[in-house]
Design a protein around this motif. Structure first.
Motif, PDB file in Angstrom:
ATOM      1  N   GLU A  98       0.941   4.154  -2.873  1.00  0.00           N
ATOM      2  CA  GLU A  98       0.638   5.557  -2.563  1.00  0.00           C
ATOM      3  C   GLU A  98       1.798   6.462  -2.964  1.00  0.00           C
ATOM      4  O   GLU A  98       1.590   7.547  -3.508  1.00  0.00           O
ATOM      5  CB  GLU A  98       0.328   5.711  -1.067  1.00  0.00           C
ATOM      6  CG  GLU A  98      -1.017   5.127  -0.678  1.00  0.00           C
ATOM      7  CD  GLU A  98      -1.269   5.156   0.826  1.00  0.00           C
ATOM      8  OE1 GLU A  98      -0.401   5.679   1.580  1.00  0.00           O
ATOM      9  OE2 GLU A  98      -2.323   4.651   1.242  1.00  0.00           O
ATOM     10  N   ARG A  99       3.022   6.015  -2.692  1.00  0.00           N
ATOM     11  CA  ARG A  99       4.195   6.839  -3.003  1.00  0.00           C
ATOM     12  C   ARG A  99       4.366   7.022  -4.508  1.00  0.00           C
ATOM     13  O   ARG A  99       4.738   8.098  -4.981  1.00  0.00           O
ATOM     14  CB  ARG A  99       5.436   6.193  -2.404  1.00  0.00           C
ATOM     15  CG  ARG A  99       6.648   7.046  -2.576  1.00  0.00           C
ATOM     16  CD  ARG A  99       7.751   6.606  -1.705  1.00  0.00           C
ATOM     17  NE  ARG A  99       8.885   7.508  -1.908  1.00  0.00           N
ATOM     18  CZ  ARG A  99       9.966   7.464  -1.219  1.00  0.00           C
ATOM     19  NH1 ARG A  99      10.086   6.595  -0.246  1.00  0.00           N
ATOM     20  NH2 ARG A  99      10.953   8.280  -1.463  1.00  0.00           N
ATOM     21  N   LEU A 100       4.056   5.972  -5.263  1.00  0.00           N
ATOM     22  CA  LEU A 100       4.204   6.050  -6.724  1.00  0.00           C
ATOM     23  C   LEU A 100       2.959   6.624  -7.412  1.00  0.00           C
ATOM     24  O   LEU A 100       2.980   6.904  -8.605  1.00  0.00           O
ATOM     25  CB  LEU A 100       4.518   4.668  -7.302  1.00  0.00           C
ATOM     26  CG  LEU A 100       5.853   4.051  -6.880  1.00  0.00           C
ATOM     27  CD1 LEU A 100       5.988   2.645  -7.441  1.00  0.00           C
ATOM     28  CD2 LEU A 100       7.021   4.933  -7.339  1.00  0.00           C
ATOM     29  N   GLY A 101       1.860   6.714  -6.656  1.00  0.00           N
ATOM     30  CA  GLY A 101       0.619   7.246  -7.225  1.00  0.00           C
ATOM     31  C   GLY A 101      -0.072   6.268  -8.161  1.00  0.00           C
ATOM     32  O   GLY A 101      -0.722   6.690  -9.122  1.00  0.00           O
ATOM     33  N   ARG A 126      -2.654  -0.534  -5.982  1.00  0.00           N
ATOM     34  CA  ARG A 126      -1.936  -1.682  -5.412  1.00  0.00           C
ATOM     35  C   ARG A 126      -1.845  -2.825  -6.420  1.00  0.00           C
ATOM     36  O   ARG A 126      -0.863  -3.561  -6.442  1.00  0.00           O
ATOM     37  CB  ARG A 126      -2.620  -2.145  -4.132  1.00  0.00           C
ATOM     38  CG  ARG A 126      -2.361  -1.201  -2.979  1.00  0.00           C
ATOM     39  CD  ARG A 126      -2.997  -1.693  -1.724  1.00  0.00           C
ATOM     40  NE  ARG A 126      -4.418  -1.327  -1.780  1.00  0.00           N
ATOM     41  CZ  ARG A 126      -5.329  -1.705  -0.923  1.00  0.00           C
ATOM     42  NH1 ARG A 126      -5.022  -2.501   0.072  1.00  0.00           N
ATOM     43  NH2 ARG A 126      -6.572  -1.313  -1.037  1.00  0.00           N
ATOM     44  N   ARG A 162       0.830  -1.208   0.000  1.00  0.00           N
ATOM     45  CA  ARG A 162       0.000   0.000   0.000  1.00  0.00           C
ATOM     46  C   ARG A 162       0.868   1.263   0.000  1.00  0.00           C
ATOM     47  O   ARG A 162       0.597   2.206  -0.744  1.00  0.00           O
ATOM     48  CB  ARG A 162      -0.909  -0.001   1.218  1.00  0.00           C
ATOM     49  CG  ARG A 162      -1.858   1.168   1.248  1.00  0.00           C
ATOM     50  CD  ARG A 162      -2.720   1.171   2.457  1.00  0.00           C
ATOM     51  NE  ARG A 162      -3.137  -0.196   2.783  1.00  0.00           N
ATOM     52  CZ  ARG A 162      -4.017  -0.533   3.693  1.00  0.00           C
ATOM     53  NH1 ARG A 162      -4.583   0.392   4.415  1.00  0.00           N
ATOM     54  NH2 ARG A 162      -4.333  -1.781   3.920  1.00  0.00           N
ATOM     55  N   ALA A 163       1.913   1.254   0.828  1.00  0.00           N
ATOM     56  CA  ALA A 163       2.796   2.421   0.915  1.00  0.00           C
ATOM     57  C   ALA A 163       3.495   2.677  -0.415  1.00  0.00           C
ATOM     58  O   ALA A 163       3.640   3.835  -0.845  1.00  0.00           O
ATOM     59  CB  ALA A 163       3.815   2.226   2.028  1.00  0.00           C
ATOM     60  N   ILE A 164       3.926   1.608  -1.072  1.00  0.00           N
ATOM     61  CA  ILE A 164       4.585   1.747  -2.377  1.00  0.00           C
ATOM     62  C   ILE A 164       3.619   2.338  -3.385  1.00  0.00           C
ATOM     63  O   ILE A 164       3.958   3.261  -4.136  1.00  0.00           O
ATOM     64  CB  ILE A 164       5.122   0.384  -2.864  1.00  0.00           C
ATOM     65  CG1 ILE A 164       6.210  -0.131  -1.920  1.00  0.00           C
ATOM     66  CG2 ILE A 164       5.641   0.477  -4.294  1.00  0.00           C
ATOM     67  CD1 ILE A 164       6.611  -1.571  -2.176  1.00  0.00           C
TER      68      ILE A 164
END
Length: 106
Positions: A6-9, A12, A2-4
């Motif tokens: 969100e960071r990449l826009g 999932r 999820r964090a990846i």
């Protein structure tokens, strides 16, 4: 994951697809632990609810054995489970007579 995402826009599923294409896999041990902990929490909640329901049912059954009131507009009588059948008929008959008498005279 999820964090990846969100960071990449990106979504999932996109991150998952990219990882699969590159032969990568995410460690699901923490997810499995979280699911197991949640399942235990739900079981504890069901047990607590069952205990509360049992307690309420026992209280309701105990209330059935307590004295109770029979109320009419003309008289108030307390009856208990130990009241004999003849006494009960006598009391009910007297109340019925009072009620019928009030109906006949009005």
């Amino acid at each position: 994951m999820r964090a990846i995402a969100e960071r990449l826009g990106v979504s999932r599923s996109t991150v998952s697809r990219w990882a699969k294409e590159d032969g990568l896999a995410f460690d699901r041990a923490r997810t499995a632990q979280a699911v197991a902990a949640h399942s235990i929490d739900l079981a504890v909640g069901r047990q607590r609810l069952a205990e509360r329901m049992l307690q309420r049912a026992e209280e309701a059954l105990d209330d059935l054995d307590k004295p109770y009131l029979v109320t009419t507009s003309a008289a108030r009588t307390t009856l208990t489970r130990s009241t004999s059948a003849s006494a009960l008929r006598s009391r009910c008959g007297a109340m019925l007579s009072l009620w019928l008498g009030s109906r006949l005279t009005s």
